[in-house]
Motif scaffolding. Structure first.
Motif, PDB file in Angstrom:
ATOM      1  N   GLY A 402      56.751   9.964   8.563  1.00 42.61           N
ATOM      2  CA  GLY A 402      56.931  10.695   9.823  1.00 42.61           C
ATOM      3  C   GLY A 402      55.772  11.592  10.196  1.00 42.61           C
ATOM      4  N   SER A 403      54.811  11.785   9.282  1.00 44.52           N
ATOM      5  CA  SER A 403      53.693  12.699   9.559  1.00 44.52           C
ATOM      6  C   SER A 403      52.367  11.969   9.694  1.00 44.52           C
ATOM      7  CB  SER A 403      53.587  13.744   8.444  1.00 44.52           C
ATOM      8  OG  SER A 403      53.425  13.118   7.189  1.00 44.52           O
ATOM      9  N   LEU A 404      52.397  10.647   9.870  1.00 42.53           N
ATOM     10  CA  LEU A 404      51.165   9.852   9.922  1.00 42.53           C
ATOM     11  C   LEU A 404      50.745   9.500  11.341  1.00 42.53           C
ATOM     12  CD1 LEU A 404      51.808   7.473   6.891  1.00 42.53           C
ATOM     13  CD2 LEU A 404      50.585   9.655   6.946  1.00 42.53           C
ATOM     14  N   SER A 405      51.511   9.952  12.316  1.00 38.21           N
ATOM     15  CA  SER A 405      51.169   9.734  13.726  1.00 38.21           C
ATOM     16  C   SER A 405      50.974   8.237  13.999  1.00 38.21           C
ATOM     17  CB  SER A 405      49.916  10.536  14.073  1.00 38.21           C
ATOM     18  OG  SER A 405      49.655  10.492  15.441  1.00 38.21           O
ATOM     19  N   ASP A 406      50.056   7.894  14.953  1.00 41.71           N
ATOM     20  CA  ASP A 406      49.915   6.481  15.311  1.00 41.71           C
ATOM     21  C   ASP A 406      49.032   5.708  14.339  1.00 41.71           C
ATOM     22  OD1 ASP A 406      47.461   7.501  16.013  1.00 41.71           O
ATOM     23  OD2 ASP A 406      47.335   6.457  17.940  1.00 41.71           O
ATOM     24  N   ALA A 407      48.590   6.368  13.253  1.00 44.23           N
ATOM     25  CA  ALA A 407      47.869   5.635  12.207  1.00 44.23           C
ATOM     26  C   ALA A 407      48.777   4.628  11.524  1.00 44.23           C
ATOM     27  CB  ALA A 407      47.305   6.611  11.173  1.00 44.23           C
ATOM     28  N   VAL A 408      50.082   4.750  11.721  1.00 48.63           N
ATOM     29  CA  VAL A 408      51.021   3.811  11.095  1.00 48.63           C
ATOM     30  C   VAL A 408      50.819   2.381  11.590  1.00 48.63           C
ATOM     31  CG1 VAL A 408      52.809   5.508  10.568  1.00 48.63           C
ATOM     32  CG2 VAL A 408      52.757   4.419  12.822  1.00 48.63           C
ATOM     33  N   VAL A 409      50.168   2.202  12.761  1.00 50.92           N
ATOM     34  CA  VAL A 409      49.938   0.834  13.228  1.00 50.92           C
ATOM     35  C   VAL A 409      48.944   0.110  12.329  1.00 50.92           C
ATOM     36  CG1 VAL A 409      50.443   1.424  15.632  1.00 50.92           C
ATOM     37  CG2 VAL A 409      48.079   1.447  14.827  1.00 50.92           C
ATOM     38  N   GLY A 410      48.256   0.851  11.455  1.00 44.40           N
ATOM     39  CA  GLY A 410      47.332   0.227  10.522  1.00 44.40           C
ATOM     40  C   GLY A 410      47.977  -0.212   9.231  1.00 44.40           C
ATOM     41  N   LEU A 411      49.275   0.013   9.106  1.00 44.16           N
ATOM     42  CA  LEU A 411      49.977  -0.402   7.888  1.00 44.16           C
ATOM     43  C   LEU A 411      50.164  -1.922   7.865  1.00 44.16           C
ATOM     44  CD1 LEU A 411      52.715   2.391   7.742  1.00 44.16           C
ATOM     45  CD2 LEU A 411      50.601   2.264   6.400  1.00 44.16           C
ATOM     46  N   GLU A 422      66.134   4.400   5.099  1.00 42.94           N
ATOM     47  CA  GLU A 422      66.307   5.844   5.277  1.00 42.94           C
ATOM     48  C   GLU A 422      65.001   6.482   5.770  1.00 42.94           C
ATOM     49  OE1 GLU A 422      69.350   4.155   2.949  1.00 42.94           O
ATOM     50  OE2 GLU A 422      67.175   4.176   2.525  1.00 42.94           O
ATOM     51  N   ALA A 423      63.866   6.019   5.246  1.00 41.17           N
ATOM     52  CA  ALA A 423      62.575   6.579   5.654  1.00 41.17           C
ATOM     53  C   ALA A 423      62.283   6.247   7.117  1.00 41.17           C
ATOM     54  CB  ALA A 423      61.467   6.038   4.759  1.00 41.17           C
ATOM     55  N   VAL A 424      62.558   5.014   7.507  1.00 43.24           N
ATOM     56  CA  VAL A 424      62.333   4.617   8.903  1.00 43.24           C
ATOM     57  C   VAL A 424      63.249   5.413   9.827  1.00 43.24           C
ATOM     58  CG1 VAL A 424      62.457   2.717  10.560  1.00 43.24           C
ATOM     59  CG2 VAL A 424      61.534   2.323   8.261  1.00 43.24           C
ATOM     60  N   HIS A 425      64.494   5.576   9.437  1.00 44.38           N
ATOM     61  CA  HIS A 425      65.435   6.363  10.231  1.00 44.38           C
ATOM     62  C   HIS A 425      64.950   7.804  10.376  1.00 44.38           C
ATOM     63  CE1 HIS A 425      69.045   8.913  10.878  1.00 44.38           C
ATOM     64  NE2 HIS A 425      69.385   7.925  11.691  1.00 44.38           N
ATOM     65  N   GLY A 426      64.449   8.397   9.292  1.00 47.95           N
ATOM     66  CA  GLY A 426      63.995   9.779   9.334  1.00 47.95           C
ATOM     67  C   GLY A 426      62.737   9.968  10.149  1.00 47.95           C
ATOM     68  N   ALA A 427      61.918   8.909  10.291  1.00 51.32           N
ATOM     69  CA  ALA A 427      60.643   9.016  11.016  1.00 51.32           C
ATOM     70  C   ALA A 427      60.730   8.432  12.420  1.00 51.32           C
ATOM     71  CB  ALA A 427      59.550   8.294  10.231  1.00 51.32           C
ATOM     72  N   ILE A 428      61.939   8.093  12.881  1.00 50.31           N
ATOM     73  CA  ILE A 428      62.069   7.366  14.145  1.00 50.31           C
ATOM     74  C   ILE A 428      61.493   8.134  15.332  1.00 50.31           C
ATOM     75  CG2 ILE A 428      64.381   8.223  14.732  1.00 50.31           C
ATOM     76  CD1 ILE A 428      63.034   4.630  15.203  1.00 50.31           C
ATOM     77  N   SER A 429      61.553   9.484  15.296  1.00 51.36           N
ATOM     78  CA  SER A 429      61.029  10.273  16.423  1.00 51.36           C
ATOM     79  C   SER A 429      59.517  10.149  16.544  1.00 51.36           C
ATOM     80  CB  SER A 429      61.417  11.746  16.270  1.00 51.36           C
ATOM     81  OG  SER A 429      60.884  12.272  15.069  1.00 51.36           O
ATOM     82  N   THR A 430      58.838   9.785  15.452  1.00 51.54           N
ATOM     83  CA  THR A 430      57.396   9.511  15.508  1.00 51.54           C
ATOM     84  C   THR A 430      57.144   8.054  15.846  1.00 51.54           C
ATOM     85  OG1 THR A 430      56.850  11.228  13.895  1.00 51.54           O
ATOM     86  CG2 THR A 430      55.251   9.460  14.177  1.00 51.54           C
ATOM     87  N   SER A 446      62.183  -2.432  13.206  1.00 55.35           N
ATOM     88  CA  SER A 446      63.493  -2.442  13.868  1.00 55.35           C
ATOM     89  C   SER A 446      64.582  -2.887  12.899  1.00 55.35           C
ATOM     90  CB  SER A 446      63.468  -3.372  15.086  1.00 55.35           C
ATOM     91  OG  SER A 446      62.592  -2.877  16.072  1.00 55.35           O
ATOM     92  N   ALA A 447      64.260  -3.904  12.112  1.00 55.32           N
ATOM     93  CA  ALA A 447      65.244  -4.390  11.123  1.00 55.32           C
ATOM     94  C   ALA A 447      65.558  -3.300  10.109  1.00 55.32           C
ATOM     95  CB  ALA A 447      64.695  -5.634  10.430  1.00 55.32           C
ATOM     96  N   LYS A 448      64.547  -2.551   9.678  1.00 57.02           N
ATOM     97  CA  LYS A 448      64.757  -1.453   8.733  1.00 57.02           C
ATOM     98  C   LYS A 448      65.635  -0.372   9.350  1.00 57.02           C
ATOM     99  CE  LYS A 448      61.887  -2.671   5.319  1.00 57.02           C
ATOM    100  NZ  LYS A 448      62.253  -2.784   3.899  1.00 57.02           N
ATOM    101  N   TYR A 449      65.318  -0.015  10.587  1.00 50.35           N
ATOM    102  CA  TYR A 449      66.067   1.050  11.276  1.00 50.35           C
ATOM    103  C   TYR A 449      67.527   0.647  11.470  1.00 50.35           C
ATOM    104  CZ  TYR A 449      67.565   4.198  15.017  1.00 50.35           C
ATOM    105  OH  TYR A 449      68.257   5.109  15.783  1.00 50.35           O
TER     106      TYR A 449
END
Length: 938
Positions: A402-411, A422-430, A446-449
């Motif tokens: 949830g604290s990685l901002s749009d750098a997550v598109v590089g995952l 649970e992690a995806v649910h907790g970071a959904i606002s980002t 989406s599948a994770k969420y």
């Protein structure tokens, strides 16, 4: 004659009695105010503009009476002036209409005005209110005069030039700057040619200078690179004069100067930046609006950004502290988190040594804005990847997501698949706000969420934002209709247009499955509404013109709804202005309109011209020809048979060109022979030449249809700069036109090897016209400019020579380091890197050997980019398919996100491999259906 100019001639009737066609008084002079006496003399001389200005000035301080009308008439008759009202009205209308269509003469008229008349004209331009002159029974609408003048091609140019010539000598400089701003903001930016700075005043008051600089900053993106450099020189010339610098070692650049320069600060040289005082740069960065300014330096280069960052770090700011305190004298100023204050400079932050995870996360959050940079995106992605590693030190991806901002598109896929629900649910606002997701990534997330949510409802779907496109069609079909309805009414509905047709049909099937469709279909917004069938529209009650305004309609839908509402509405005129409903108006509807209704509401058709089919335009043209051919908008003549163009006399050529230039000829006339006839008339009106920039203004979109011969020999040097500015935006020049433009550019600028950076930027859209050999010097001298030009052509397929030049440029500037652990047969081969693939896009001219030797991690990170390249040949696609099998195993093991990410690479799958794919998901099938090059066997 058109009814529109009547307003301009109303002032002539101020002295006319009611219902009298001529007026005679004794041959004696009566007392008359000097202004009105001057006005009467100007009417006699035919100087109607000057007369109107005198009248406006008089009216500003006097009340008009019937007696004044008689006095003006008496004066005119005392001069033995014989006239009739109709002839005088026609003369005035003709004069003022000519001034709209011949703005050069308007410029001459304004040059001849006396000081007071000129001040009056400028004051009229300054007014924004819908003011008018009240002359008893006569109303002169000055607001309409001003609006129509500013919308007439060329008039803006004349007003711009006369303001530069006379305004600063006669009016307050602040007022002149305001007028310049109003005129320039209504222009295309072509007024600001490099030589215009020679006419700009250099002795402005400080406040006027700052206001004019602000106008130029607002117009920065409309201004050519050469003009930007010229305006920068003008601004710095004035700023340096006011500087306290005493020698070359001291910088003239102060905090205030940086603020005044705004976006023009990117034109400071590296040497000038390095000399800026630490105190001044510290003061600048502490300004309330400094961040806003630094957020707009879209075209800054890494070199200059690094120079600014170095200067900032030399001040009292701690660039590692996320909440910095700046000391100025004895005061302490508490500031916002420091990385935010860097604006777009944060995109080039490189002091990563000993950086802690907290600062890295703050930097990543601020780097969301880096997508606005003009180029250098590969470097940004590389920096984000480095910060991502730092931000995750001593923590798991689940903990930091949830604290990685749009750098997550590089995952990578494996990283995303390792995430817990649970992690995806907790970071959904980002995650729901991030742009730039690949389709395969949102499928996984989406599948994770949804795995955490268990049941798909309005609440959890409304939280998904950008991840909505990853929800499967089956999942949408499983939702309750009430939940779907709420989704369409909520903020997340803005993402519905990003869904595939299969997903949209899944939603639509829920909305119409019940017998009672109310209120479902009415709630569907935007482009999604086009998917609604006519059968379902018939079942839906409650349609009216208001609810249709924000919906995109197919022509059959528009026809059905227009006829439906026409039967029930009491105000049929509302239907013509109800969004796209005008698409449904047929010839029979147009023929059935009364003359008064048609003429009163034709503007609704004109306002929605882009929505009309050529067939509809043809029907409108015939209707107008039948009911009011004298006032017919000239562009409609192009929709009639070619012989009707002969009805355009030479005196009406200018309004014909203006009218036609405001529309797109290709959508107006489909028949090639007819188009040739129209263009022949255009050339006849132009006398096969373009004499000056005013003619270019009048031409509008017709510029894109100029024959090659006129481009080559018919455009005068005076008109060429403005014409080139217009030709840049032409979507589809033919080969002959392109060849003519190329020869013209070579004649003006010489070979590309002699071009400057500014020339290369300004000619970016035309670089595709040059050969590979000619582009090689550009690729060497200005590789980033060449890359930026290529990126703007992302939706087209440029010539192979251009793509090869871009490819060579990127390859030559890349690290040529072979893999330390190469695949068999790849020893010494420099395989494509992720950075290279990201930069090249359509210019990916890789050899088969390069693609075969690509590292697995590179393929995983770039497969969707590679799958989107339209220019890849069958052998290249086959090589990439083999790479996919090498990385993901046989097709039978591929999951939905693998198949979706392939793009055109899927075309290389043979029949046996296609049979192995898991096509149990309709979304997987839909992704394959986007490709159109399948063989019959496939």
């Amino acid at each position: 004659m058109s009814q529109e100019p009547t307003t301009y001639s109303l002032f002539l009737f101020l002295f006319l009695s009611h219902g009298v066609s001529s007026y005679t008084v004794p041959n004696s002079r009566q007392d008359l105010h000097p202004l009105l006496q001057n006005m009467a003399e100007e009417i006699i001389d035919g100087s109607y503009l000057n007369a109107l200005l005198d009248l406006i000035q008089f009216q500003s301080s006097h009340v008009w009476t019937d007696d004044l009308s008689h006095r003006v008439l008496a004066y005119l008759n005392s001069r033995n002036v014989a006239f009739t009202i109709p002839s005088l009205q026609a003369a005035v209308e003709n004069h003022l209409e000519q001034r709209l269509h011949q703005p050069q003469k308007l410029l001459e008229d304004l040059r001849k005005t006396d000081a007071q008349q000129f001040r009056t004209a400028m004051k009229c331009l300054l007014e924004d209110k819908k003011d008018s002159l009240d002359l008893k029974d006569i109303i002169i609408d000055l607001g309409e005069i001003r609006e129509r003048a500013l919308q007439s091609p060329g008039v803006n140019r004349s007003l711009f030039l006369i303001t530069l010539e006379r305004c600063f000598q006669m009016l307050n400089s602040l007022e002149c700057v305001e007028i310049l701003g109003k005129v320039l903001r209504g222009s295309s930016g072509s007024f600001l040619q490099p030589d215009i700075t020679e006419r700009l005043p250099r002795d402005l008051r400080e406040d006027a200078f700052k206001n004019l600089s602000a106008v130029f900053k607002d117009l920065y993106d409309k201004t050519s690179a050469h003009s930007q450099r010229a305006l920068y020189s003008w601004m710095t010339g004035i700023l340096q004069t006011s500087s306290n610098a005493t020698d070359d070692s001291a910088s003239w650049v102060s905090a205030e100067h940086l603020w005044v320069l705004g976006r023009y600060m990117v034109h400071l040289s590296f040497e000038e930046i390095t000399k800026i005082s630490p105190i001044e740069i510290g003061l600048f960065i502490s300004y309330d609006n400094a961040t806003k300014q630094l957020d707009t330096v879209y075209d800054i280069t890494p070199e200059l950004a690094q120079a600014f960052l170095e200067r900032i770090s030399s001040s009292n700011f701690n660039m590692r502290n996320t909440s910095t305190i700046h000391r100025q004298g004895h005061e302490l100023w508490a500031l916002e988190p420091f990385p935010k204050m860097l604006g777009l400079l944060v995109c080039f932050y490189n002091d990563l040594e000993l950086l802690d995870a907290t600062v890295a996360q703050v930097l990543l959050y601020q780097m969301i804005k880096c997508s606005h940079l003009r180029g250098f995106q590969a470097g940004v992605q590389k920096l984000k990847a480095e910060l991502l590693d730092i931000a995750m030190e001593n923590q798991t991806l689940n903990e930091t997501l949830g604290s990685l901002s749009d750098a997550v598109v590089g995952l990578t896929y494996s990283q995303l698949e390792s995430l817990s629900p649970e992690a995806v649910h907790g970071a959904i606002s980002t995650l729901n706000q991030v742009s730039g997701w690949a389709k395969s990534q949102v499928i996984i997330l989406s599948a994770k969420y949804l795995a955490h949510e268990k049941v798909l409802s309005f609440y959890n779907v409304s939280q998904m934002g950008a991840l909505l496109a990853g929800v499967s069609t089956q999942a949408f079909c499983s939702m309750k209709r009430e939940d779907i309805s709420q989704v369409l009414r909520s903020a997340v509905s803005q993402y519905v247009s990003n869904l595939s047709p299969a997903q949209q049909q899944g939603i639509l099937s829920k909305m119409v499955q019940a017998e009672d469709t109310a209120p479902g279909i009415v709630e569907i917004q935007g482009t999604f509404f086009k998917e609604v069938s006519l059968f379902d529209l018939r079942r839906q009650p409650g349609f009216n013109s208001t609810v249709l305004k924000d919906k995109e309609l197919g022509r059959s839908q528009a026809l059905f709804l227009y006829e439906l509402l026409l039967k029930t509405t009491r105000r049929p005129e509302e239907l013509l202005s109800a969004g796209q409903l005008v698409k449904g108006v047929t010839c029979s509807h147009i023929d059935a309109m009364s003359t008064d209704f048609f003429l009163a509401h034709f503007q609704d058709f004109q306002n929605n011209f882009a929505l009309l089919s050529p067939y509809q335009v043809n029907c409108l043209a015939w209707k107008y020809w039948e009911v009011s051919r004298l006032s017919m908008p000239p562009f409609l003549l192009a929709a009639l048979p070619a012989r009707y163009l002969a009805s355009v006399p030479a005196s009406q050529c200018v309004p014909f060109l203006i009218s036609l230039g405001k529309s797109w000829l290709d959508s107006l006339v489909l028949d090639s022979h007819k188009k040739t006839s129209v263009l022949r008339k255009v050339q006849q009106c132009l006398d096969n030449s373009i004499a000056d920039e005013y003619t270019v203004d009048i031409m509008g979109n017709l510029l894109c249809h100029l024959p090659a011969a006129i481009i080559d020999r018919g455009i005068s040097p005076r008109a060429w700069a403005t014409a080139l500015h217009g030709l840049r935006d032409c979507p589809d020049l033919n080969p002959e036109q392109k060849a003519a433009v190329r020869l013209k550019l070579l004649g003006q600028y010489g070979l590309p090897q002699h071009w400057t950076a500014e020339t290369t930027k300004d000619l970016g859209p035309f670089l595709v016209l040059f050969s590979g050999d000619e582009l090689s010097s550009i690729a060497t001298k200005f590789p980033e400019i060449l890359l930026q030009a290529a990126s703007k052509m992302a939706r087209t397929l440029p010539p192979k020579e251009f793509l090869w030049a871009v490819f060579q440029s990127v390859r030559n500037s890349s690290d040529k380091i072979p893999s330390s652990d190469p695949m068999p047969g790849c020893h010494g081969v420099v395989a494509p890197s992720s950075d290279d693939i990201f930069k090249l896009a359509e210019a990916a001219c890789w050899a088969l050997e390069d693609l075969r030797c690509m590292e697995e991690d590179t393929f995983i990170r770039t497969v969707e980019l590679l799958g989107a390249v339209q220019g890849f040949s069958r052998p290249q696609l086959m090589t990439l398919k083999e790479k996919a099998i090498q990385v993901w195993d046989m097709p039978s093991y591929w999951r939905e996100h693998h198949i979706v990410s392939l793009g055109r690479i899927a075309l290389a799958l043979n029949e046996s491999e296609l049979e192995q794919l898991d096509l149990s998901s309709i979304d997987t099938v839909a992704s394959l259906s986007w490709q159109t090059e399948w063989t019959p066997g496939q």
